[in-house]
Write a protein that holds these residues in place. Structure first.
Motif, short mmCIF file in Angstrom:
data_model
loop_
_atom_site.label_atom_id
_atom_site.label_comp_id
_atom_site.label_asym_id
_atom_site.label_seq_id
_atom_site.Cartn_x
_atom_site.Cartn_y
_atom_site.Cartn_z
N ASP A 39 0.83 -1.21 0.00
CA ASP A 39 0.00 0.00 0.00
C ASP A 39 0.87 1.25 0.00
O ASP A 39 0.57 2.22 -0.72
CB ASP A 39 -0.93 0.00 1.21
CG ASP A 39 -2.01 -1.06 1.12
OD1 ASP A 39 -2.34 -1.46 -0.02
OD2 ASP A 39 -2.51 -1.49 2.18
N LYS A 40 1.93 1.25 0.80
CA LYS A 40 2.82 2.41 0.84
C LYS A 40 3.58 2.58 -0.48
O LYS A 40 3.84 3.70 -0.93
CB LYS A 40 3.80 2.29 2.01
CG LYS A 40 3.17 2.48 3.37
CD LYS A 40 4.22 2.44 4.48
CE LYS A 40 3.59 2.68 5.84
NZ LYS A 40 4.61 2.66 6.94
N LEU A 41 3.92 1.47 -1.11
CA LEU A 41 4.59 1.53 -2.41
C LEU A 41 3.65 2.14 -3.46
O LEU A 41 4.09 2.94 -4.30
CB LEU A 41 5.05 0.15 -2.84
CG LEU A 41 6.27 -0.42 -2.09
CD1 LEU A 41 6.49 -1.88 -2.49
CD2 LEU A 41 7.53 0.39 -2.37
N LYS A 42 2.39 1.75 -3.42
CA LYS A 42 1.41 2.31 -4.35
C LYS A 42 1.26 3.81 -4.14
O LYS A 42 1.15 4.58 -5.11
CB LYS A 42 0.06 1.61 -4.17
CG LYS A 42 0.01 0.20 -4.72
CD LYS A 42 -1.37 -0.42 -4.51
CE LYS A 42 -1.43 -1.84 -5.06
NZ LYS A 42 -2.77 -2.46 -4.82
N LEU A 43 1.26 4.23 -2.88
CA LEU A 43 1.15 5.65 -2.57
C LEU A 43 2.37 6.41 -3.09
O LEU A 43 2.25 7.52 -3.62
CB LEU A 43 1.01 5.85 -1.06
CG LEU A 43 0.84 7.30 -0.58
CD1 LEU A 43 -0.41 7.92 -1.19
CD2 LEU A 43 0.78 7.34 0.94
N LEU A 44 3.55 5.81 -2.95
CA LEU A 44 4.76 6.41 -3.49
C LEU A 44 4.63 6.61 -5.00
O LEU A 44 5.02 7.65 -5.54
CB LEU A 44 5.98 5.53 -3.19
CG LEU A 44 6.79 5.81 -1.94
CD1 LEU A 44 7.93 4.79 -1.82
CD2 LEU A 44 7.35 7.22 -1.94
N LYS A 45 4.12 5.60 -5.66
CA LYS A 45 3.93 5.68 -7.12
C LYS A 45 2.97 6.81 -7.48
O LYS A 45 3.17 7.53 -8.47
CB LYS A 45 3.41 4.34 -7.62
CG LYS A 45 3.01 4.32 -9.09
CD LYS A 45 4.21 4.54 -10.00
CE LYS A 45 3.79 4.44 -11.46
NZ LYS A 45 4.92 4.76 -12.37
N GLU A 46 1.92 6.98 -6.68
CA GLU A 46 0.94 8.02 -6.95
C GLU A 46 1.52 9.42 -6.75
O GLU A 46 1.16 10.35 -7.47
CB GLU A 46 -0.29 7.83 -6.05
CG GLU A 46 -1.10 6.58 -6.38
CD GLU A 46 -2.18 6.31 -5.35
OE1 GLU A 46 -2.32 7.13 -4.41
OE2 GLU A 46 -2.87 5.28 -5.48
N THR A 47 2.41 9.55 -5.78
CA THR A 47 2.97 10.87 -5.48
C THR A 47 4.20 11.19 -6.30
O THR A 47 4.58 12.35 -6.43
CB THR A 47 3.32 10.97 -3.98
OG1 THR A 47 4.24 9.92 -3.63
CG2 THR A 47 2.07 10.85 -3.12
N CYS A 48 4.83 10.16 -6.86
CA CYS A 48 6.04 10.37 -7.67
C CYS A 48 5.97 9.46 -8.89
O CYS A 48 6.10 8.25 -8.77
CB CYS A 48 7.31 10.09 -6.87
SG CYS A 48 8.82 10.24 -7.84
N GLY A 49 5.76 10.05 -10.04
CA GLY A 49 5.57 9.28 -11.26
C GLY A 49 6.78 8.48 -11.69
O GLY A 49 6.66 7.53 -12.48
N LYS A 50 7.96 8.81 -11.16
CA LYS A 50 9.17 8.09 -11.55
C LYS A 50 9.33 6.77 -10.80
O LYS A 50 10.17 5.95 -11.15
CB LYS A 50 10.41 8.95 -11.29
CG LYS A 50 10.57 10.14 -12.23
CD LYS A 50 11.90 10.86 -11.99
CE LYS A 50 12.09 12.00 -12.97
NZ LYS A 50 13.41 12.67 -12.78
N VAL A 51 8.52 6.57 -9.77
CA VAL A 51 8.67 5.39 -8.92
C VAL A 51 8.18 4.12 -9.62
O VAL A 51 7.08 4.09 -10.19
CB VAL A 51 7.93 5.58 -7.58
CG1 VAL A 51 7.74 4.25 -6.86
CG2 VAL A 51 8.69 6.55 -6.69
N VAL A 52 9.01 3.09 -9.56
CA VAL A 52 8.63 1.74 -10.00
C VAL A 52 8.59 0.88 -8.73
O VAL A 52 9.65 0.54 -8.18
CB VAL A 52 9.63 1.17 -11.00
CG1 VAL A 52 9.27 -0.28 -11.36
CG2 VAL A 52 9.70 2.04 -12.25
N PRO A 53 7.41 0.53 -8.22
CA PRO A 53 7.34 -0.23 -6.97
C PRO A 53 7.89 -1.64 -7.13
O PRO A 53 7.58 -2.33 -8.10
CB PRO A 53 5.84 -0.26 -6.66
CG PRO A 53 5.23 0.82 -7.49
CD PRO A 53 6.08 0.90 -8.72
N VAL A 54 8.71 -2.06 -6.17
CA VAL A 54 9.24 -3.42 -6.15
C VAL A 54 8.96 -3.97 -4.76
O VAL A 54 9.69 -3.68 -3.81
CB VAL A 54 10.74 -3.47 -6.46
CG1 VAL A 54 11.23 -4.92 -6.45
CG2 VAL A 54 11.05 -2.81 -7.79
#
Length: 252
Positions: A39-54
């Motif tokens: 869930d926190k990784l998804k939120l990171l992706k939403e707030t920063c478009g460069k994030v690729v969640p792993v």
């Protein structure tokens, strides 16, 4: 080829701050954010478009899936930030063997393995930041395992900074004091814990990245960390340990 930054412990306060800052770098097209909490990784992706969640539990799962991703995508890794870590505050005799093994794996084995895995994908101008601690400057009772593990990471970092210099790859050991994040316990058995020289994650990140860009092999963010670095050099270790025991022993 996209420029990639890799951040472990990405969903913690310090990891998220690193991601926030380096997302503005023109050289970084993607940030591979490694963490356990989906869930926190998804939120990171939403707030920063460069994030690729792993999503990965580095202690339980190891690096197999991550190394497969490296081999498949063959990224141009510009920056590796080994931020994932664990602590233990208390008597060593109360620490289980499982807890000791887990701390060693996350604080020592995983960063070393990450560096080995990523180096083939690094080129001149790339860099590694390993998040060590001011606790690495000398042994600390009640943080015995943590201090020892961070001393390992600091030593590894500084040695690699010399080995990798011919390749144009910089390595910096980041050694802050207490950081104001959710990782720090605020009380012990009902007693509020006071942390001398506590600083923000923003201060740690800004200082660490500035020192890294200058090519320093070690960064000590905050006045307390800088002072403790030199104090622990000048003062006999046994005296510093006794002082430390008096300061924090009341919380044990």
């Amino acid at each position: 080829m996209a420029g990639v930054a890799i951040v472990t412990g990405a969903t913690g306060g310090l990891g998220m701050e690193f991601i926030r800052v380096i997302s503005s770098w023109d050289s970084i097209d993607e940030i591979w954010a490694l963490g356990r909490n989906e869930d926190k990784l998804k939120l990171l992706k939403e707030t920063c478009g460069k994030v690729v969640p792993v999503r990965v539990d580095l202690v339980k799962d190891g690096l197999d899936a991550f190394t497969d991703k490296l081999a498949e995508e063959k990224p141009d890794v510009k920056l590796l930030i080994n931020n994932a870590g664990a602590g233990y505050f208390g008597l060593y005799e109360n620490m289980t063997g499982t807890e000791a093994a887990s701390l060693c794996k996350l604080n020592c084995e995983i960063p070393a393995q990450m560096i080995s895995a990523v180096l083939p994908y690094m080129h001149e101008g790339a860099g590694i930041l390993n998040i060590s601690s001011a606790s690495s400057f000398q042994p600390n009772p009640y943080l015995a395992m943590y201090s020892a593990s961070k001393a390992f990471l600091k030593s590894l970092s500084r040695a690699l900074s010399v080995e990798l210099e011919p390749r144009g790859i910089k390595v910096t050991a980041v050694c802050p004091g207490w950081i104001d994040t959710e990782m720090l316990p605020r009380a012990k058995d009902g007693k509020k814990i006071n942390y001398p020289g506590i600083i923000s994650a923003q201060k740690v990140v800004s200082t660490a990245l500035a020192d890294y860009k200058k090519g320093k092999d070690m960064s000590a963010p905050g006045a307390f960390a800088k002072w403790f670095r030199f104090y622990s050099k000048l003062t006999p270790t046994r005296i510093v340990m006794k002082q430390w025991k008096r300061i924090v022993g009341k919380y044990i």
